[in-house]
Design a protein around this motif. Structure first.
Motif, mmCIF file in Angstrom:
data_model
loop_
_atom_site.group_PDB
_atom_site.id
_atom_site.type_symbol
_atom_site.label_atom_id
_atom_site.label_comp_id
_atom_site.label_asym_id
_atom_site.label_seq_id
_atom_site.Cartn_x
_atom_site.Cartn_y
_atom_site.Cartn_z
ATOM 1 N N TYR A 62 0.075 -5.286 -4.720
ATOM 2 C CA TYR A 62 -0.113 -4.289 -4.115
ATOM 3 C C TYR A 62 -0.040 -3.868 -2.981
ATOM 4 C CZ TYR A 62 -4.732 -7.113 -6.112
ATOM 5 O OH TYR A 62 -5.933 -7.693 -6.465
ATOM 6 N N ILE A 63 1.489 -4.397 -2.230
ATOM 7 C CA ILE A 63 1.803 -3.509 -1.687
ATOM 8 C C ILE A 63 3.373 -4.318 -1.604
ATOM 9 C CG2 ILE A 63 0.327 -3.700 0.366
ATOM 10 C CD1 ILE A 63 1.497 -5.889 1.974
ATOM 11 N N GLN A 64 4.904 -3.165 -1.235
ATOM 12 C CA GLN A 64 5.621 -3.358 -1.041
ATOM 13 C C GLN A 64 6.336 -3.844 -0.140
ATOM 14 O OE1 GLN A 64 8.949 -1.179 -3.324
ATOM 15 N NE2 GLN A 64 6.544 -1.215 -5.355
ATOM 16 N N TYR A 65 7.139 -4.459 1.071
ATOM 17 C CA TYR A 65 7.612 -4.604 2.202
ATOM 18 C C TYR A 65 8.357 -4.958 2.113
ATOM 19 C CZ TYR A 65 6.369 -9.276 3.785
ATOM 20 O OH TYR A 65 6.224 -10.335 4.073
ATOM 21 N N ARG A 66 9.666 -4.908 3.346
ATOM 22 C CA ARG A 66 10.881 -5.232 3.698
ATOM 23 C C ARG A 66 10.632 -5.334 5.322
ATOM 24 N NH1 ARG A 66 11.408 0.198 3.582
ATOM 25 N NH2 ARG A 66 12.646 1.215 5.571
ATOM 26 N N ASN A 67 11.532 -6.589 5.421
ATOM 27 C CA ASN A 67 11.685 -7.047 6.698
ATOM 28 C C ASN A 67 12.788 -6.417 7.476
ATOM 29 O OD1 ASN A 67 10.066 -9.283 7.251
ATOM 30 N ND2 ASN A 67 11.063 -10.376 6.318
#
Length: 85
Positions: A62-67
């Motif tokens: 549903y999303i993409q994220y990174r730290n």
């Protein structure tokens, strides 16, 4: 692409992230501690579970994220949110 259905609070988080991403002209959104607290206040069912919810939304595509490193702390950065239907 078929995705697993979301619980109401997860759907609310996804839609909130979409709004944030749109408000930021589809650029990276840094979810620092303050923003995470704001989201938890808006969606109290996610209190204490917001990072787990983000990880689930990423795994479920549903999303993409990174730290990323923000002020010396590792914070989630949203870099793509798939449009809610």
């Amino acid at each position: 692409m078929e995705r697993d259905p979301l619980t109401p609070e997860m759907d609310a988080l996804w839609r909130r992230l979409w709004e944030m991403w749109q408000e930021n002209d589809e650029s990276d959104v840094i979810l620092d501690a303050g923003r995470l607290e704001e989201i938890e206040a808006e969606i109290p069912e996610l209190e204490g579970r917001i990072k787990t919810a983000l990880a689930y939304l990423q795994r479920a595509r549903y999303i993409q994220y990174r730290n990323g490193l923000v002020d010396g702390n590792l914070e989630p950065i949203v870099y793509d949110v798939y449009e809610p239907r």
